[in-house]
Design a protein around this motif. Structure first.
Motif, mmCIF file in Angstrom:
data_model
loop_
_atom_site.group_PDB
_atom_site.id
_atom_site.type_symbol
_atom_site.label_atom_id
_atom_site.label_comp_id
_atom_site.label_asym_id
_atom_site.label_seq_id
_atom_site.Cartn_x
_atom_site.Cartn_y
_atom_site.Cartn_z
ATOM 1 N N ARG A 139 0.889 -1.183 -0.082
ATOM 2 C CA ARG A 139 -0.052 -0.243 -0.065
ATOM 3 C C ARG A 139 0.930 1.284 -0.180
ATOM 4 N N GLN A 140 1.937 1.296 0.804
ATOM 5 C CA GLN A 140 2.633 2.558 1.154
ATOM 6 C C GLN A 140 3.462 2.836 -0.517
ATOM 7 N N ILE A 141 4.121 1.806 -0.645
ATOM 8 C CA ILE A 141 4.905 1.809 -1.972
ATOM 9 C C ILE A 141 4.195 2.391 -3.256
ATOM 10 N N SER A 142 3.132 1.519 -3.399
ATOM 11 C CA SER A 142 2.444 1.904 -4.806
ATOM 12 C C SER A 142 1.824 3.322 -4.591
ATOM 13 N N GLN A 143 1.341 3.734 -3.291
ATOM 14 C CA GLN A 143 0.898 5.048 -3.247
ATOM 15 C C GLN A 143 1.834 5.989 -3.324
ATOM 16 N N HIS A 195 -6.402 4.199 -11.356
ATOM 17 C CA HIS A 195 -7.446 4.590 -12.089
ATOM 18 C C HIS A 195 -8.961 4.350 -11.613
ATOM 19 N N THR A 196 -9.205 3.599 -10.889
ATOM 20 C CA THR A 196 -10.476 3.387 -10.108
ATOM 21 C C THR A 196 -10.631 3.995 -8.855
ATOM 22 N N GLY A 197 -9.543 4.752 -8.642
ATOM 23 C CA GLY A 197 -9.519 5.445 -7.258
ATOM 24 C C GLY A 197 -9.398 4.649 -5.950
ATOM 25 N N LYS A 198 -9.220 3.319 -6.211
ATOM 26 C CA LYS A 198 -8.904 2.452 -4.893
ATOM 27 C C LYS A 198 -7.840 2.864 -4.192
ATOM 28 N N ALA A 199 -6.752 3.306 -4.993
ATOM 29 C CA ALA A 199 -5.379 3.711 -4.311
ATOM 30 C C ALA A 199 -5.380 4.990 -4.364
ATOM 31 N N LYS A 200 -4.649 5.498 -3.451
ATOM 32 C CA LYS A 200 -4.690 7.160 -3.266
ATOM 33 C C LYS A 200 -3.155 7.389 -3.618
ATOM 34 N N TYR A 201 -3.182 9.008 -3.836
ATOM 35 C CA TYR A 201 -1.782 9.672 -4.122
ATOM 36 C C TYR A 201 -1.712 10.750 -3.113
ATOM 37 N N SER A 202 -0.545 11.332 -3.180
ATOM 38 C CA SER A 202 -0.279 12.634 -2.112
ATOM 39 C C SER A 202 -1.552 13.545 -2.585
ATOM 40 N N SER A 203 -2.230 14.042 -1.751
ATOM 41 C CA SER A 203 -3.116 15.131 -2.264
ATOM 42 C C SER A 203 -2.478 16.438 -2.694
ATOM 43 N N ILE A 204 -1.363 16.634 -2.414
ATOM 44 C CA ILE A 204 -0.817 17.910 -2.952
ATOM 45 C C ILE A 204 -0.820 18.143 -4.278
ATOM 46 N N PHE A 205 -1.019 17.077 -5.066
ATOM 47 C CA PHE A 205 -1.131 17.066 -6.378
ATOM 48 C C PHE A 205 -2.438 17.681 -6.956
ATOM 49 N N VAL A 211 -8.515 14.490 0.371
ATOM 50 C CA VAL A 211 -8.060 12.909 0.427
ATOM 51 C C VAL A 211 -9.550 12.217 -0.119
ATOM 52 N N ASN A 212 -10.515 12.795 0.345
ATOM 53 C CA ASN A 212 -11.687 12.259 -0.026
ATOM 54 C C ASN A 212 -12.126 12.479 -1.637
ATOM 55 N N GLY A 213 -11.482 13.225 -2.258
ATOM 56 C CA GLY A 213 -11.421 13.069 -3.824
ATOM 57 C C GLY A 213 -12.284 14.624 -4.162
ATOM 58 N N ASN A 214 -12.273 15.661 -3.003
ATOM 59 C CA ASN A 214 -12.829 16.892 -3.602
ATOM 60 C C ASN A 214 -12.065 17.960 -3.504
ATOM 61 N N GLY A 215 -10.848 17.823 -3.670
ATOM 62 C CA GLY A 215 -9.949 18.832 -3.862
ATOM 63 C C GLY A 215 -10.078 19.614 -5.330
ATOM 64 N N PRO A 216 -9.563 20.853 -5.384
ATOM 65 C CA PRO A 216 -9.853 21.505 -6.934
ATOM 66 C C PRO A 216 -9.669 20.867 -8.003
ATOM 67 N N CYS A 217 -8.511 19.655 -8.022
ATOM 68 C CA CYS A 217 -8.310 19.104 -9.264
ATOM 69 C C CYS A 217 -8.435 17.517 -9.156
ATOM 70 N N ASN A 218 -8.958 16.884 -8.229
ATOM 71 C CA ASN A 218 -9.017 15.536 -8.324
ATOM 72 C C ASN A 218 -9.300 14.758 -9.298
ATOM 73 N N LYS A 219 -10.609 15.232 -9.891
ATOM 74 C CA LYS A 219 -10.994 14.652 -11.123
ATOM 75 C C LYS A 219 -10.089 14.741 -12.396
ATOM 76 N N GLY A 275 -4.205 -5.503 0.574
ATOM 77 C CA GLY A 275 -4.606 -4.738 1.592
ATOM 78 C C GLY A 275 -6.096 -4.434 1.518
ATOM 79 N N GLU A 276 -6.618 -3.932 2.296
ATOM 80 C CA GLU A 276 -8.200 -3.691 2.452
ATOM 81 C C GLU A 276 -8.631 -2.768 1.594
ATOM 82 N N ILE A 277 -8.207 -1.743 1.237
ATOM 83 C CA ILE A 277 -8.187 -0.873 0.131
ATOM 84 C C ILE A 277 -8.569 -1.635 -1.219
ATOM 85 N N GLU A 278 -7.212 -2.416 -1.414
ATOM 86 C CA GLU A 278 -7.249 -3.078 -2.620
ATOM 87 C C GLU A 278 -8.075 -4.301 -2.832
#
Ligand code: FE2
Ligand code: FE2
Lengths: 314, 118
Positions: free
Chosen positions: A36-40, A101-111, A271-279, B14-17
């Motif tokens: 989880r940590q490495i892929s995100q 692509h499906t939004g299951k995994a997160k990436y840093s919110s800063i972007f 984080v939950n997808g509602n930032g200015p550019c998430n979409k 993991g759970e998310i995945e």
């Protein structure tokens, strides 16, 4: 060997700072947490190319354009080092991309924040890469071997990112009134999101204790955030600019800077997808992946065709 | 002891995945291990891995990914599936025979002071 013995041996290795390698036994949760940590982290490097990619064609000079291109190419490389490290744990590249692509995994919110002016290229390099470096330097000591090696490689390349960013702001801070204002504006917009890059506060970060015990993490979110604030609060003086925090103040007892409260509602919102550019970011990634499909297929077909006569002989 | 490096399957995420897709491995470009000689006179050293459709593309991608700052003068690529590794669980027995042969090290021999720099 029974499970308990394996687990004891594993923890002992961690305690003795012996790295865990891909084929070594490891607890399932350790594997999962690392995947989880490495892929995100990998996703963050890849999505992180987008806000800067926005300015390649509008860079103010050929020199700045070449530098920006080189920096963004580095980020693609960082993504690749990290995807490869995650793959050693058994997850496939395709699956990771699918999770992104499906939004299951997160990436840093800063972007998920927009890059509005050229000064943002400076602020991103200085603050965003700066925050990433604080995180990554400490991750060079993480317990999973391939992750640690990827981090060492990445850290060697990151220093240029932060320096070129600071230099952009430095030049602007010496410029016209408008350029100075643009510099300050970019700092104002990127400061708080940069602090959020270190994640939730320690008491709201449930995975921290286990991750520390396994040395997946070495320092807590709050420790790293403090380190970053102390560093930037000094550097901003060189620019003759300020950080947008009235509570920022050197604490002579703690020998650290005190700083104001982060807007956690904004953090969770993004984080939950509602930032200015998430979409926009996600759509850009999906489009790039889809548009590249024919290239991947063509390359596979070409490789298969070339291999045919050989395999007949063999 | 025929223990191939397998980096391309593991079902426990993991759970998310959880409930992830069943994307097939077949349409994925194969994985290659990359070895770089940093300068003439030194060994090739493993630096990481990447996906590529064929060997030529693996070398070109390795050039772009691992030698952007002149880190190499020569690249070897080998498909990961052709690498055979020992089983780490049996590493103890495998390397055990070397353990008690300290006389293989020069420091084992105590020589008179006059020649001890030998
Ligand atoms: Fe990076
Ligand atoms: Fe960077």
């Amino acid at each position: 060997m029974d499970l308990e013995k394996l687990a004891t041996n594993f923890q002992q290795k961690i305690n003795e700072e012996i790295k865990i390698e891909p084929k070594d036994w490891m607890p399932d949760a350790y594997r999962k947490t690392n995947i989880r940590q490495i892929s995100q982290h990998a996703h963050s490097e890849i999505v992180g190319m987008l806000p800067e990619g926005n300015w390649i064609t509008r860079a103010p000079s050929l020199k700045r354009k070449a530098i920006l291109l080189a920096k963004i190419q580095d980020e693609a490389g960082h993504g690749l080092y990290l995807y490869s490290a995650a793959e050693t744990l058994g997850i496939s590249r395709e699956e990771m991309l699918e999770q992104l692509h499906t939004g299951k995994a997160k990436y840093s919110s800063i972007f998920n924040y927009p890059s509005l002016t050229w000064a943002d290229m400076g602020a991103i390099g200085w603050l965003v890469d700066g925050a990433a470096i604080v995180n990554q330097i400490i991750l060079c000591r993480t317990s999973y071997g391939p992750y640690s090696r990827a981090m060492i490689r990445i850290c060697k390349e990151e220093s240029f990112h932060q320096r070129q960013g600071f230099e952009i702001l430095w030049v602007l801070s010496q410029g016209t009134k408008e350029q100075k204002a643009m510099c300050q504006d970019a700092i104002n917009r990127w400061w708080w999101p940069s602090l959020m890059m270190f994640g939730p506060k320690d008491d709201e970060s449930p995975n921290t204790a286990q991750s520390l015990a396994w040395k997946i993490k070495i320092k807590t979110n709050d420790e790293l955030r403090q380190q970053f604030v102390d560093m930037i609060a000094e550097q901003v003086k060189v620019l003759g600019m300020t950080l947008p925090d009235p509570n920022l103040k050197w604490n002579t007892k703690k020998l650290h800077y005190d700083f104001g409260e982060i807007n956690w509602q904004e953090f969770w919102n993004v984080v939950n997808g509602n930032g200015p550019c998430n979409k926009q970011r996600l759509n850009a990634r999906i489009k790039a992946h889809k548009d590249g499909a024919w290239v991947r297929e063509a390359a596979s077909a070409y490789a298969a065709k070339k291999n045919q006569p050989q395999s007949k002989v063999a | 002891m025929n223990n191939l490096i397998k980096k391309y399957f593991y079902g426990d995420y993991g759970e998310i995945e959880e409930g992830g897709s069943n994307t097939s491995q077949e349409n994925q470009w194969p994985l290659w291990e990359i070895f770089i000689r940093s300068k003439q006179g030194l060994d090739h050293k493993h630096v990481g891995s990447l996906h590529a459709a064929d060997a030529k593309m693996a070398i070109e991608n390795a050039r772009d990914v691992y030698t952007r700052r002149l880190e190499g003068v020569s690249i070897w690529v080998v498909e990961s599936k052709y690498i055979t590794a020992n089983n780490p669980d049996e590493a103890g027995e495998l390397f055990e025979p070397a353990k008690d042969k300290i006389y293989r090290h020069p420091t084992f021999y105590k020589l008179p002071d006059k020649v001890n720099h030998m």
